[in-house]
Structures are given as structure tokens and as C-alpha cells.
Design a protein around this motif. Structure first.
Motif, PDB file in Angstrom:
ATOM      1  N   LYS A 410       0.800  -1.226   0.000  1.00 16.35           N
ATOM      2  CA  LYS A 410       0.000   0.000   0.000  1.00 16.35           C
ATOM      3  C   LYS A 410       0.839   1.285   0.000  1.00 16.35           C
ATOM      4  O   LYS A 410       0.474   2.260  -0.676  1.00 16.35           O
ATOM      5  CB  LYS A 410      -0.975  -0.004   1.183  1.00 16.35           C
ATOM      6  N   PRO A 411       1.959   1.364   0.729  1.00 16.98           N
ATOM      7  CA  PRO A 411       2.768   2.592   0.648  1.00 16.98           C
ATOM      8  C   PRO A 411       3.259   2.903  -0.761  1.00 16.98           C
ATOM      9  O   PRO A 411       3.471   4.075  -1.088  1.00 16.98           O
ATOM     10  CB  PRO A 411       3.937   2.282   1.591  1.00 16.98           C
ATOM     11  N   VAL A 412       3.427   1.888  -1.586  1.00 16.08           N
ATOM     12  CA  VAL A 412       3.848   2.124  -2.967  1.00 16.08           C
ATOM     13  C   VAL A 412       2.752   2.878  -3.720  1.00 16.08           C
ATOM     14  O   VAL A 412       3.033   3.776  -4.528  1.00 16.08           O
ATOM     15  CB  VAL A 412       4.168   0.791  -3.668  1.00 16.08           C
ATOM     16  N   ILE A 413       1.498   2.525  -3.462  1.00 13.01           N
ATOM     17  CA  ILE A 413       0.373   3.203  -4.119  1.00 13.01           C
ATOM     18  C   ILE A 413       0.339   4.667  -3.699  1.00 13.01           C
ATOM     19  O   ILE A 413       0.173   5.569  -4.538  1.00 13.01           O
ATOM     20  CB  ILE A 413      -0.952   2.504  -3.763  1.00 13.01           C
ATOM     21  N   LEU A 414       0.492   4.920  -2.401  1.00 12.92           N
ATOM     22  CA  LEU A 414       0.493   6.300  -1.919  1.00 12.92           C
ATOM     23  C   LEU A 414       1.682   7.066  -2.497  1.00 12.92           C
ATOM     24  O   LEU A 414       1.551   8.241  -2.869  1.00 12.92           O
ATOM     25  CB  LEU A 414       0.526   6.323  -0.397  1.00 12.92           C
ATOM     26  N   ALA A 415       2.842   6.431  -2.575  1.00 15.69           N
ATOM     27  CA  ALA A 415       4.022   7.089  -3.145  1.00 15.69           C
ATOM     28  C   ALA A 415       3.763   7.489  -4.590  1.00 15.69           C
ATOM     29  O   ALA A 415       4.129   8.592  -5.022  1.00 15.69           O
ATOM     30  CB  ALA A 415       5.233   6.168  -3.061  1.00 15.69           C
ATOM     31  N   ALA A 416       3.112   6.608  -5.354  1.00 18.66           N
ATOM     32  CA  ALA A 416       2.793   6.931  -6.746  1.00 18.66           C
ATOM     33  C   ALA A 416       1.825   8.105  -6.814  1.00 18.66           C
ATOM     34  O   ALA A 416       1.959   8.990  -7.672  1.00 18.66           O
ATOM     35  CB  ALA A 416       2.198   5.707  -7.444  1.00 18.66           C
ATOM     36  N   ALA A 417       0.845   8.128  -5.909  1.00 24.57           N
ATOM     37  CA  ALA A 417      -0.137   9.214  -5.912  1.00 24.57           C
ATOM     38  C   ALA A 417       0.519  10.558  -5.638  1.00 24.57           C
ATOM     39  O   ALA A 417       0.269  11.551  -6.327  1.00 24.57           O
ATOM     40  CB  ALA A 417      -1.224   8.931  -4.873  1.00 24.57           C
ATOM     41  N   VAL A 418       1.384  10.597  -4.643  1.00 21.92           N
ATOM     42  CA  VAL A 418       2.050  11.853  -4.277  1.00 21.92           C
ATOM     43  C   VAL A 418       3.046  12.262  -5.350  1.00 21.92           C
ATOM     44  O   VAL A 418       3.121  13.431  -5.746  1.00 21.92           O
ATOM     45  CB  VAL A 418       2.741  11.712  -2.907  1.00 21.92           C
ATOM     46  N   GLU A 419       3.822  11.309  -5.853  1.00 19.60           N
ATOM     47  CA  GLU A 419       4.847  11.615  -6.847  1.00 19.60           C
ATOM     48  C   GLU A 419       4.240  12.141  -8.140  1.00 19.60           C
ATOM     49  O   GLU A 419       4.784  13.044  -8.777  1.00 19.60           O
ATOM     50  CB  GLU A 419       5.681  10.358  -7.131  1.00 19.60           C
ATOM     51  N   GLU A 420       3.117  11.563  -8.536  1.00 23.24           N
ATOM     52  CA  GLU A 420       2.487  11.947  -9.797  1.00 23.24           C
ATOM     53  C   GLU A 420       1.546  13.137  -9.648  1.00 23.24           C
ATOM     54  O   GLU A 420       0.998  13.611 -10.643  1.00 23.24           O
ATOM     55  CB  GLU A 420       1.715  10.749 -10.376  1.00 23.24           C
ATOM     56  N   GLY A 421       1.345  13.602  -8.409  1.00 24.38           N
ATOM     57  CA  GLY A 421       0.367  14.675  -8.195  1.00 24.38           C
ATOM     58  C   GLY A 421      -1.017  14.226  -8.615  1.00 24.38           C
ATOM     59  O   GLY A 421      -1.782  14.988  -9.216  1.00 24.38           O
ATOM     60  N   ALA A 422      -1.348  12.977  -8.308  1.00 24.28           N
ATOM     61  CA  ALA A 422      -2.591  12.376  -8.789  1.00 24.28           C
ATOM     62  C   ALA A 422      -3.819  13.017  -8.140  1.00 24.28           C
ATOM     63  O   ALA A 422      -3.746  13.593  -7.053  1.00 24.28           O
ATOM     64  CB  ALA A 422      -2.584  10.872  -8.517  1.00 24.28           C
ATOM     65  N   GLU A 423      -4.932  12.870  -8.827  1.00 21.74           N
ATOM     66  CA  GLU A 423      -6.196  13.423  -8.354  1.00 21.74           C
ATOM     67  C   GLU A 423      -7.252  12.327  -8.276  1.00 21.74           C
ATOM     68  O   GLU A 423      -7.148  11.287  -8.929  1.00 21.74           O
ATOM     69  CB  GLU A 423      -6.663  14.532  -9.296  1.00 21.74           C
ATOM     70  N   LYS A 491       1.160   3.727 -13.602  1.00 21.04           N
ATOM     71  CA  LYS A 491       2.026   4.588 -12.802  1.00 21.04           C
ATOM     72  C   LYS A 491       2.398   3.916 -11.485  1.00 21.04           C
ATOM     73  O   LYS A 491       3.526   4.047 -10.992  1.00 21.04           O
ATOM     74  CB  LYS A 491       1.334   5.929 -12.531  1.00 21.04           C
ATOM     75  N   VAL A 492       1.441   3.207 -10.911  1.00 21.78           N
ATOM     76  CA  VAL A 492       1.711   2.513  -9.647  1.00 21.78           C
ATOM     77  C   VAL A 492       2.801   1.463  -9.848  1.00 21.78           C
ATOM     78  O   VAL A 492       3.766   1.395  -9.066  1.00 21.78           O
ATOM     79  CB  VAL A 492       0.425   1.848  -9.105  1.00 21.78           C
ATOM     80  N   MET A 493       2.679   0.650 -10.909  1.00 16.94           N
ATOM     81  CA  MET A 493       3.662  -0.407 -11.132  1.00 16.94           C
ATOM     82  C   MET A 493       5.013   0.182 -11.552  1.00 16.94           C
ATOM     83  O   MET A 493       6.066  -0.365 -11.219  1.00 16.94           O
ATOM     84  CB  MET A 493       3.153  -1.376 -12.201  1.00 16.94           C
ATOM     85  N   GLU A 494       4.992   1.300 -12.251  1.00 18.07           N
ATOM     86  CA  GLU A 494       6.244   1.972 -12.606  1.00 18.07           C
ATOM     87  C   GLU A 494       6.957   2.462 -11.343  1.00 18.07           C
ATOM     88  O   GLU A 494       8.178   2.328 -11.210  1.00 18.07           O
ATOM     89  CB  GLU A 494       5.950   3.151 -13.532  1.00 18.07           C
ATOM     90  N   THR A 495       6.179   3.020 -10.413  1.00 15.24           N
ATOM     91  CA  THR A 495       6.759   3.469  -9.148  1.00 15.24           C
ATOM     92  C   THR A 495       7.310   2.294  -8.358  1.00 15.24           C
ATOM     93  O   THR A 495       8.383   2.393  -7.753  1.00 15.24           O
ATOM     94  CB  THR A 495       5.697   4.217  -8.314  1.00 15.24           C
ATOM     95  N   ALA A 496       6.586   1.183  -8.361  1.00 10.28           N
ATOM     96  CA  ALA A 496       7.067  -0.011  -7.669  1.00 10.28           C
ATOM     97  C   ALA A 496       8.430  -0.439  -8.204  1.00 10.28           C
ATOM     98  O   ALA A 496       9.338  -0.801  -7.449  1.00 10.28           O
ATOM     99  CB  ALA A 496       6.051  -1.142  -7.816  1.00 10.28           C
ATOM    100  N   GLY A 497       8.596  -0.402  -9.527  1.00  7.40           N
ATOM    101  CA  GLY A 497       9.863  -0.762 -10.128  1.00  7.40           C
ATOM    102  C   GLY A 497      10.980   0.193  -9.734  1.00  7.40           C
ATOM    103  O   GLY A 497      12.100  -0.229  -9.447  1.00  7.40           O
ATOM    104  N   ARG A 498      10.679   1.475  -9.702  1.00 10.97           N
ATOM    105  CA  ARG A 498      11.698   2.452  -9.336  1.00 10.97           C
ATOM    106  C   ARG A 498      12.115   2.280  -7.879  1.00 10.97           C
ATOM    107  O   ARG A 498      13.274   2.501  -7.528  1.00 10.97           O
ATOM    108  CB  ARG A 498      11.177   3.882  -9.555  1.00 10.97           C
ATOM    109  N   LEU A 499      11.180   1.885  -7.032  1.00  5.89           N
ATOM    110  CA  LEU A 499      11.490   1.713  -5.615  1.00  5.89           C
ATOM    111  C   LEU A 499      12.269   0.433  -5.335  1.00  5.89           C
ATOM    112  O   LEU A 499      12.839   0.286  -4.249  1.00  5.89           O
ATOM    113  CB  LEU A 499      10.199   1.721  -4.792  1.00  5.89           C
TER     114      LEU A 499
END
Length: 764
Positions: A410-423, A491-499
């Protein structure tokens, strides 16, 4: 020019004949080129080069003799040390027993020929095309040779080195030709079978037969022989005990290939072939001296070393790296801290294994623990727990990736939301204070359409409208499933890969928000270490240094580039402090007497059917991921439920995993420390012990979660109430939503969250 001459010129192509004594412009040049590149000269040059090459080869053939076998004479032990330089283990004793070819069933002999070199009994010992391709690839830096005959492979294994050079390949060619002329095919085949590496530390078919099937080579069946022959292509990847699902598929394909070739060569009856079933190998029996955690640590270090040998070009592949490592001579210093290692082992014993009683509860025999502890500033793996005992449970639970990480994703999902400025679906920024509908089994929507995914919360609990902060604290599935779609699963899976997760081949579907992919404690420790290191990629590294008398092995830098912004990483860290102070890990961590005010962040996870339970937590100085896995105690060791283990109705991440984490982390903690966070989204601090006037008494932390925004100020510091983050650089504000579309599943914080009459839309 007369008419007759003109007519003849037109018949020749319309060109006039130049006057005698004169040449057309450029004619002299064309004549010179023709003289230089006549077909006779080209053919002559070609044959000249061929003769020159043949002459050079004849000279090589006369100069190069079959050398004495030298591989056995150069064998050495490998030495493994703790980070302080003290000896951990010595390994490298060659496990081999030479057997005569006559002792190996004829059909089993043929499985190796069918696998590696169908023309073995007819060829001259070399594959000219394959060797030429290998020389060309070496000259151009492309690496892998491929196409070697059994004779060439035996020459490389026994007479030469594993170095990839043109000189070595030419020597291999000449020696193979001579060996094929001087020795029988049976002699060469016996040498090949007896010198090849099969994995599990086994060299030669006799050791391999014992390692994989607990029988002597003379008692091997055709099916078993075909597996051992298939194994030679990639021992590490194809070992059934440690192979991934993809590896198991590949070795079965290779096994079928071997048997089908035997049918093609008329060495095996087609009807008999159709009735054969794949022979699953026995569980490995590790070498003595690898008892306890030592074997897991050595195995992990060996894997990392072999990967580095391949990465820096010293070995072509993992198979060759296996052979290089087994030749010995390496001194490997691990990052393992002896004191922290002992503390982690003790924590698992006191907080888990001492509480398990297989005689009283059968399920207790099915609980496996794995843990990895990492220094986030250096990436050093300072402690690792692989299982109850390497000689009793071969699979390393710290590095296995076949269990779901569940809500630790779940923190990966939140990280993607904050990083992407998601709405949200209605265009409002996703922050720690955004309200979502936490109703269990609420359908996830995307652009007004249901996506066919409606996850159930743990215990099917309904939370109503809650902030992202509270949803993280309580691990609410329905909220993060919707958030993943709001952000975009790609975007979520891309963030997971970067992390640091191995997410390249994972599908970007909403179900992944529940952590339904496979992951290891080592992998999750890396993800959280990157968060702890303010967004700089931190790769867990078990090797500190490697020494070898004739080879230099470099250790890659564990700290990489900034993969997410510092504000994103710090915001997620801030939110994760709420999990331990007012969430699913509170009981194990918050009130631990050893905590002494230490700031902590982390996340629990419990998979479907209670197959796994996790807690990955961190302080500013240490990240540790603990996983519990339900594994059947009897072969084939399938994943099983852990309900009732340790006398608990359900094994949750906030139970045994968090207890192990707390006992270890607070036990090795030398002094308390605070997170240095840069975030504008507030601090996830522990709420007051008594509710504010606007709350009803039923809205205490132990009851139904509230929609109250997290306070932006840290409470007064006392030993039992240490704030978990730094105060934010600015106080978050929120306005009541306006013009919300009907059916929107997300909400902003209302002006008066304590007012029961506040109008709030809900997703049906």
C-alpha cells in the motif's frame, strides 16, 4: 564517319566509335580499376587467404598438445567472513566421485548426448560453425559462444579455463580435434559426465544422482537421467527446489526436448516415451557445516557473487559463474553484523518459535519465518533470517519471492499518488487528508464506470468515509484499490519498479493494489529502505568485499539515484508512522517498553487465506522486513493457511511479525533518533488520549475510525508519547467539496468532521 559506320554504331548501342588514337573521357580510369579488380585476382586472393588460414591452423595444430588436466589441482576453499572480519564459514570442498561409464546405464548415457550433441558419435569433436561464431562474438564483445560439442565442453572443463578469449577458444578447437583422434567416444563422454557441474555442489553424475534422487548413478532411470542432462544447461535456474515457476517450465521443456531427441535417434521407443512422467527431484541435503543460519548467509552471498561475475563480464552466465566459484580461492566478506545477526535470530526464537507447538497444533509445523535487516544509508544487509535451519529447511525464506506481500504494498500506491500529483475521480489532489469511502466490497470505478473489482476489507469491515491516513493505519483495502485506479495502475507499477520491486513483467491491474504479486523480505526491505533514504534508490547488498588471487571482483554501489522526490518519500514515511502509533501495529510496537520514545514507521500485511503475514518497519537508521509464510511441512511443500498457528485465530502482520520486528529493532538500538522529514501534508502523530469536544466518545482510536484530519502539530514529548514525525512545514488546509459528481467514491475533509449532519456522498 560514313553511313555504314554510323549504322554499325547504332547497332552497338548508339555510341559512335571514337577516332583512332583518342579515348572517351574516364576510359583510362575504368580500365585501371578493371586491371586492379579482375576476377582472377579476387579468386586468387580468396584462395591465398584460405591457404594462409590453413597454414596457420596447421602450425597451431602442431604446436598445441593435449595438456595435463589441471582443474582438480587448483581447487581451493572459499572463505566467508562477517563484516568485522571474523570467520563465518569455509566452503568449497569438491563433491565428486568418478564412476566408469560402464556403471552408467546406456540409456542414461544417451540422454546427455541427446541433450547436448546429437551428432557426438559421428562428428570429429568440434563444431566449426559454433566455434567461429564464438570467436567472432568474443572479438566483437557479444559474449556467449553456444554450439560447443560434448568434446569441446569436456576440454574446456578439464583441460582449460573458463576464460572467454580467442586464444582459449582456438586451443579448445585444436585440443578437441586431437582428443577425438586419440581417445574413444566413451572416454570423452565419461570425462564430460564426470566433470560437469549439476548444481547443489555436485560435480559428476554420481554426486548428482545422490543430490537429486538419493540413488547411485547405476540406478538412475531414463527419466531421471534426462533431468540431470537438462540440468547442465542452467543448474541454478533449473534446480527444482529453488527454481521459479518460469524456471520449472523451462526445465520441463528441456526434459521433453531430451527425450524427444532420443526418440528421433531411435534410442527410445515412442510408446515408452509417451508413458514417461517428469521425475520431481528430492529436497536438497546441504553440506555439513552449513547448519543454522550460516548456510542461508553463504547461499545468499554466493548468489550475489555469481550475479556480479556475470554483470562485470568475468562469466558468460550463471552456469559458468557456478563453475568459477566452485574452483575456490575467494574470500567473501559479508555486510552481516555479528551482533545484529544474533539479535535477529533471538527475536525470532523468543517471539515466534518458542510459542509454536507442532505437537499441540499441527498448523504450527507449517509456519516459516524470513527476515532481512538493512542499513538505509549504505544498503548493507546487516542481518538475515532464512529459516529454522539450513540443513532442515533448504529454501531461504529471506530471499524467496513466491508469497504475496499483501498490504505492505500500500505505501507504494500512496508514493505513486504523491509523486504523480494524482487526483481523485472528481479532480481533487490525493493527500494524506483526502477522504475515501472505506466500505467493504465497494466497487472500484474509473471515469464513472465500474472496473469489475470490489475488494473486501479484512473481516469484511465497513469504515465509511475516512482519510487516507486512517485508511493506511487500518489497512483498508477498498480505499487503496480505488486510489490505485485514480493514480493509474501503470504509474503505480512503474513506481514499484523504481522503488526496487521486480515489477517489469507484472500486469497493471487493480488487483495488484492488494499486493497480490510475489515478493521477498529482501525485496520489500529495499523498497522501504528507499523511502527511509528520502527517495534515493537503496539496493540491499549482502557482500561487502571480495578478494581473489587472480581476479578482481567489484561490489556495485548500493545507493543509487533519486528515484522519487524527497517530499514524496518523506510524506509516505510520515503517513506510515500512524500505522505503529494508531493502527494495525500499535499493540506490538507502540507500547513496547524497549521503544524509549524511538520514532518508527512501518506497514503490516496479511494475505488472502492467511498464507502470509508481514511487517516491514523502519527507524531513521534501520529497515527490517519480517515475513511469516504458511508452507506444508510435507513435500511438495505447498502454500497453506496459518489460521490457529501459535494459538492465534489468525496470524496477522501486527502479531508475530511486528513482535519479532520490535524485539529485534529496539534490542539493537543504541540511541533514539528522529526522522528528518520534508513534507507539506502534515504529521501522522498519535491522537490525544481523550477525544476532542467535537468527537463523540465512540470515536476513540480503539473504536470505529474517524474522519478527523490528522493533527498538524506534534504532542508534547514524553517517554511514552514521542511524536512520530517532524511537524509539517505548513499546516494543511482543506475546503469542503463543491459540485461533486454523483457516485464519486472519494471526498475531501468536510468543514466539521464531527458534525453528523454534514452532507457526505457515498459510493454504492
Amino acid at each position: 564517319m560514313g553511313r555504314a559506320e554510323e549504322r554499325r554504331a547504332r547497332q552497338r548501342g548508339g555510341r559512335r566509335t571514337a577516332p583512332q588514337g583518342r579515348r572517351p573521357s574516364g576510359a583510362a580510369d575504368r580500365t585501371g580499376i578493371r586491371r586492379l579488380f579482375t576476377w582472377k585476382k579476387i579468386v586468387g586472393t580468396f584462395f591465398g587467404l584460405c591457404l594462409l588460414g590453413m597454414g596457420a591452423f596447421i602450425v597451431l595444430y602442431m604446436m598445441i598438445d593435449i595438456p595435463e588436466g589441471n582443474a582438480e589441482a587448483e581447487l581451493q576453499s572459499n572463505v566467508y567472513k562477517y563484516s568485522d572480519g571474523s570467520i563465518m564459514a569455509r566452503d568449497g570442498e569438491r563433491n565428486r566421485e568418478i564412476v566408469d561409464l560402464a556403471e552408467i546405464p546406456k540409456d542414461v548415457q544417451r540422454t546427455f548426448v541427446a541433450a547436448e550433441n546429437k551428432t557426438f558419435y559421428k562428428d570429429s569433436g568440434v563444431d566449426i560453425k559454433g566455434t567461429a561464431r564464438g570467436v567472432l562474438n568474443t572479438l566483437t564483445g557479444k559474449g556467449k559462444q553456444g554450439g560447443s560439442t560434448i568434446t569441446q565442453q569436456y576440454v574446456k572443463n578439464y583441460y582449460l579455463t573458463q576464460d572467454q578469449t580467442v586464444t582459449r577458444k582456438l586451443k579448445e578447437l585444436v585440443i578437441s580435434l586431437k582428443l577425438d583422434r586419440e581417445k574413444s567416444k566413451d572416454y570423452i563422454l565419461a570425462g564430460y559426465i564426470n566433470t560437469s557441474f549439476y548444481g547443489r555442489g555436485a560435480y559428476g553424475i554420481q554426486a548428482a544422482a545422490q543430490a537429486y534422487y538419493r540413488v547411485d548413478a547405476e540406478d538412475l532411470t531414463v527419466e531421471q537421467g534426462a533431468y540431470l542432462a537438462a540440468l547442465l544447461q542452467a543448474p541454478n535456474q533449473y534446480d527444482w527446489a529453488i527454481a521459479s515457476e518460469a524456471g520449472k517450465d523451462l526445465v520441463q521443456e528441456r526434459w521433453n526436448y531430451v527425450l524427444d531427441n532420443m526418440v528421433e535417434q531411435k534410442w527410445l521407443d515412442r510408446a515408452e516415451r509417451q508413458g514417461m512422467e517428469f521425475p520431481v527431484p528430492e529436497e536438497p541435503r546441504p553440506a555439513t557445516g552449513m547448519e543454522g543460519q550460516t548456510g542461508y548467509l553463504v547461499e545468499a552471498a554466493n548468489t550475489a557473487l555469481k550475479q556480479q561475475l556475470v554483470a562485470q563480464g568475468a562469466a558468460e552466465d550463471m552456469k559458468q559463474a557456478d563453475a568459477m566459484l566452485d574452483l575456490g580461492g575467494y574470500t567473501v566478506t559479508l555486510n552481516i553484523d555479528k551482533k545484529k545477526q544474533a539479535a535477529l535470530e533471538k527475536a525470532v526464537k523468543t517471539q515466534l518459535t518458542d510459542k509454536l507447538d507442532p505437537e499441540e497444533r499441527e498448523v504450527d509445523a507449517d509456519v516459516q519465518a524470513g527476515a532481512v535487516s538493512v542499513d538505509p544509508k549504505t544498503g548493507a544487509v546487516v542481518a538475515m533470517y532464512g529459516g529454522v535451519d539450513y540443513v532442515k529447511h533448504y529454501t531461504n525464506n529471506a530471499t524467496r519471492d513466491d508469497y504475496q506481500p499483501a498490504s505492505t504494498f500500500k505505501p507504494v500506491i500512496l508514493a505513486a499518488a504523491v509523486e504523480e500529483g494524482a487526483e481523485t475521480q472528481d479532480g481533487r489532489p490525493i493527500t494524506a487528508n483526502t477522504l475515501y469511502d472505506g466500505t467493504s466490497e465497494r466497487p472500484v470505478v474509473d471515469d464513472g464506470r465500474k472496473v469489475g473489482f470490489a475488494p473486501e476489507n479484512e473481516d469484511d469491515r465497513n469504515y465509511g468515509d475516512i482519510t487516507v491516513q486512517t485508511a493506511m493505519n487500518k489497512s483498508v483495502n477498498s480505499v487503496f484499490a480505488q486510489m490505485g485506479v485514480d493514480v493509474g495502475m501503470e504509474k503505480v507499477m512503474e513506481t514499484a519498479g523504481r522503488l526496487g520491486m521486480d515489477a517489469e513483467d507484472l500486469q497493471a491491474v487493480p488487483a495488484q493494489t492488494l499486493g497480490s504479486m510475489g515478493a521477498s523480505p529482501l525485496e520489500m526491505a529495499g523498497v522501504y529502505a528507499t523511502l527511509d533514504n528520502h527517495g534515493k534508490k537503496t539496493t540491499p547488498t549482502i557482500i561487502k568485499s571480495v578478494e581473489h588471487r587472480s581476479r578482481t571482483v567489484t561490489v556495485p554501489d548500493a545507493i543509487g539515484e533519486q528515484v522519487i522526490s524527497r517530499e514524496t518519500a518523506d510524506t509516505v514515511t510520515s503517513v506510515l508512522t500512524g500505522v505503529v502509533d494508531d493502527g494495525t501495529a500499535r499493540a506490538a510496537v507502540l507500547d513496547n517498553p524497549l521503544r524509549d520514545g524511538q520514532q518508527v514507521a512501518g506497514k503490516t500485511g496479511t494475505s488472502d487465506d492467511n498464507l502470509s503475514a508481514w511487517f516491514t518497519g523502519f527507524t531513521p537508521d534501520l529497515v527490517t522486513s519480517v515475513g511469516l509464510f504458511g508452507e506444508d511441512d510435507e513435500p511438495p511443500h505447498k502454500q497453506v493457511e496459518m489460521y490457529g498457528a501459535g494459538g492465534e485465530p489468525r496470524v496477522n502482520g501486527g502479531g508475530f511479525p511486528a513482535q519479532i520486528w520490535a524485539a529485534y529493532t529496539f534490542g539493537v538500538m543504541e540511541e533514539t533518533s528522529e526522522f528528518d522529514l520534508e513534507t507539506t501534508q502534515g504529521a501522522a502523530v498519535r491522537p490525544p488520549s481523550t477525544p476532542p469536544p467535537s468527537q463523540s466518545p465512540s470515536q476513540s482510536p480503539s473504536q470505529e475510525p474517524t474522519t478527523e484530519a490528522p493533527t498538524s502539530e506534534a504532542p508534547s514529548q514524553t517517554p511514552s508519547q514521542q511524536p512520530t514525525t517532524q511537524p509539517p512545514s505548513q499546516t494543511p488546509t482543506s475546503q469542503p467539496p463543491t459540485n461533486l459528481p454523483s457516485g464519486s467514491p472519494t471526498f475531501e475533509i468536510p468543514e466539521n468532521p464531527g458534525d453528523p449532519d454534514q452532507d457526505r456522498n457515498q459510493q454504492e
